[in-house]
Scaffold this motif. Sequence first.
Motif, PDB file in Angstrom:
ATOM      1  N   UNK A  60       0.813  -1.206   0.000  1.00 33.73           N
ATOM      2  CA  UNK A  60       0.000   0.000   0.000  1.00 33.73           C
ATOM      3  C   UNK A  60       0.852   1.264   0.000  1.00 33.73           C
ATOM      4  N   UNK A  61       1.934   1.258   0.781  1.00 36.01           N
ATOM      5  CA  UNK A  61       2.696   2.500   0.940  1.00 36.01           C
ATOM      6  C   UNK A  61       3.331   2.945  -0.378  1.00 36.01           C
ATOM      7  N   UNK A  62       3.780   2.004  -1.201  1.00 38.25           N
ATOM      8  CA  UNK A  62       4.389   2.389  -2.479  1.00 38.25           C
ATOM      9  C   UNK A  62       3.441   2.153  -3.647  1.00 38.25           C
ATOM     10  N   UNK A  63       2.268   1.589  -3.348  1.00 35.24           N
ATOM     11  CA  UNK A  63       1.262   1.337  -4.384  1.00 35.24           C
ATOM     12  C   UNK A  63       1.807   0.468  -5.513  1.00 35.24           C
ATOM     13  N   UNK A  64       2.489  -0.616  -5.170  1.00 34.98           N
ATOM     14  CA  UNK A  64       3.024  -1.506  -6.192  1.00 34.98           C
ATOM     15  C   UNK A  64       2.441  -2.908  -6.041  1.00 34.98           C
ATOM     16  N   UNK A  65       2.367  -3.595  -7.190  1.00 33.12           N
ATOM     17  CA  UNK A  65       1.886  -4.977  -7.238  1.00 33.12           C
ATOM     18  C   UNK A  65       3.033  -5.885  -7.630  1.00 33.12           C
TER      19      UNK A  65
END
Lengths: 404, 293
Positions: A60-65
Motif C-alpha cells: 500500500x505504501x508504495x502502491x506496487x503490485x
Amino acid sequence: MELTMELHVWGGAFGLPSIDPECLATIAYFTQTLSPGVFTLIPTSPSAVPTNQLPSLYIRSTNTWIPSFAAITAFIQTATSISMRTTGVVRDGPPLTPAQKADSAAYTAFLALHAAPLLALSLYVSSANWAAGTRPAYSAILPFPLAWTEPPAIRAAMTRRAEHLGMSALDTDAVAEKEERLEAAAAAAGWVTAKKTVREMLAPEQKGRIRLERLAGDVLEVLAAVDWDGVSRETRCLGLAYLALMDVTALPRPWLSDVMREKYPTCAQALKKLWAAVFPPGSKLLWVRDGPENRVLRVGARFANGLIKDVPVFGQAWHRFWAGVKRRALQSQAVGNAHKGSVGTSLAANMLFLTFATSAVLGFGSMAGYGPSLRSLGGLPAFGLPLQIWKRPLSGLAGAPYGR
Amino acid sequence: MAAPSWAQVPKPLQRLFDHFPLLTYDATTLPERSRPATDDTLPTLYTFTTPEEASLGRPSFNPSCLKWQTLLRLSKVPVRILPSTNHSSPTGALPFLLPPRSVSQTPIPASKLTDYIRTHGRPLPPAPVTPRLDAYQALIDLPIRNAWLYVVYLHSGGRADGWYIEPASRDPLIRYALRNGLREAAAAEILKGTGMLGIDLEDLDMQVLEKRGQEALESLAELLRESETGWFFGAEEPGVFDASVFAYTYLLSRHVSDRDISGTVKVAAGGALDKHQMRMLEMAWPGWDKEKL
C-alpha cells in the motif's frame, strides 16, 4: 513507515488456507518470515487483481503490485526489506551452501514440472473429484455469480497442464457424453446392446489404477528422497504446499493420498513435520474478506468479463484487450503514484462501462441475429435430439432395387 | 454379347476420348536430391538443420535434435543427417530416425532412440539411479527450455526467423503468418508450464524467464563441480543427461552470444559448463575444428 502488505491469494479449501499450491506456499512463506501484524490475506481470484495472476502482493505504501511466488519471495529477501530485517520483522533462515542452493533450484523446477500436473489430474481432470470436491470448493471461495464462469476456465487450464500424462479418461464427462450418443444411435437403429462387463462398470480411477499409481510414484519417489531441512525456505514452502494438496482425503476418489500414505510414508511424515512447523496448532491467519473487489459492481464486471470470454473468437480478443487495459493502468499507477486514488477509481469505472457496453452490444446483436429464427423454433425438435436420423435401408430380396 | 444400351458411352463422349485418349503416365521419379536418402545403406536422422550443414554432419540448431544427434555420434552409430520439418515426422516432432530401406520402413521416434542405440552401437552408460537425476532433469526441461524459447522465439532479435521461417517461404505474407504461429506456440508452451489461467505473455515478466534460465545453469554447473570425473553424476563416460545439457549449453554459447545467458554458460562455477561443452564436442565430433563447429 508503517508497512502493510496485502497478499491476494485463492481462498481456502479442504481445510487448507488456499486451494492453489503457489498461494499456499506463499502463505506458508509469509507466516515463517514475517511477524503476524505486517500482512493481511485477501481471498480473491485472478480477475480481481491487475496482475491477472495469483498470488499477488500489494504494498500500500508504495502502491506496487508484485505477482508470482518467485517474485514475491525475492522481494521479501531484497534490499527493500533491510529496514524490516533490522527491526525484526523479517526472519532469515540459515545460509545455504552452493550445493544446497542448486538442489533447491532443481526441486523447485521438479515440483512445477511434475507435481503440478499430477495434482491437476487428481483435483481437476478426474470428473468425480471435480464435481464433488474441487468445484464446490471454488463455489464457496468465489462470490455469487462468479462460480458460474471461473471454475470451468480453471479446469480447462489444468486439463491442458496434465494433458501429456495421457489420463484424459478420468474426465468421464467427455466419455459419458460419447457413450450416451452411441447408445441413443444404437437404440434408434434397433440394435440389441450388450450388457456391461465388470470392467466397463468400474470407475475410470479403478481401471487406470496401475497407471495412476505409477505416475504418482514417479513424483513421490523423488519427493520422498528430499532432505527438506537442506533446501531453501522457498523450496520447503512449495514442497509443503504440493504435499498438503496431494494429501487431501475429502474427495470421492482419493487415489493420490492413498498412494502417498500407503507407499510413500516418508512423504506423509515429512508433510506432517513441515505442517506443524509452519502452521502450529492455534496459529491464526489474518484474512480480510470484505475488500473493494467484492463490491457488487466489481463482481458484476468480473462476471460479465467471464461470460464474454466464452464467446468464440471475439472473447479471446476482448480478454486480451481487457488484460492490456489493466496492465497499462498498473504501469501508469507505478509511475504516477500521486494520483493513485483517482487512477484506480477511473480505471474501475472505465472497465465497468466498457464491459457492460460490449455485453449489451453483443446481447443485442445475437438477439437481432436470432430473432427471425425464433419464430421457426416451434418446428424444431427438443434440444439434444439428433436432427438427422439415419435409417437402415430395408434389405432382403423384395426390397433390393439393385439386385438384378 | 453387346452391352445394354444404357451402359454404352454416349457418342459425343466417345468421339472426344477417341480424339484425346485417356493415358496414365508413369509415376514421377523422386527428385535427384532425395535419391541418396532412400536407397543407401545408412539410417537417416531427420533434424532441423540446413542442407549444407546436414551434408557435413554439423550440429543441429534445435536442442532436442542436437541431443540425439550427439548421442548417436557418441555411441558411434553412423547416420546420415537430412534437414526436415515437423510436418514430415510421424510423431509430429523432430528428430526421428529412418532405418536403411533394406532393413525396415518403420520410423523410430526420439523416445525409442535409446533402444535403437543399445542394439546398433556402443551402448551408452546406464543412467545413474538417484532421484536427483529427475530433479536436475526438470531444470533443463523447465527453466532452461523456457529461457531458450524466450531468447530464440519471442525476443525481437531472436534467431527463430533465420532458422524456421526464412527457409520455409519467400512470401512476406506467409512469413508473417508463420512467424505469428511460431511465436504463439512458444508462448503457449511457456504459459502451460506456469499453470496460470488465461494470462497473456505480457503479464509475465519476460526478463525473469532468462534470469531463471541463468539460475538453472548455475545449479547445473554446481552439480557438475561435485563430480570428480567431469561428467554429470560422476559417470565414467558422458550419457543421456550430459547430452541434454550439452544441447543447450552449446547452442546458447554459439547462437545467442549477445544475451546474458550465454555469459552464464561461460562463467558458471568457474567455467565448469563451458569445459564440459568443449569436452563433449571433443568426444562427439573428434578431430573437428572447434572454431568451425
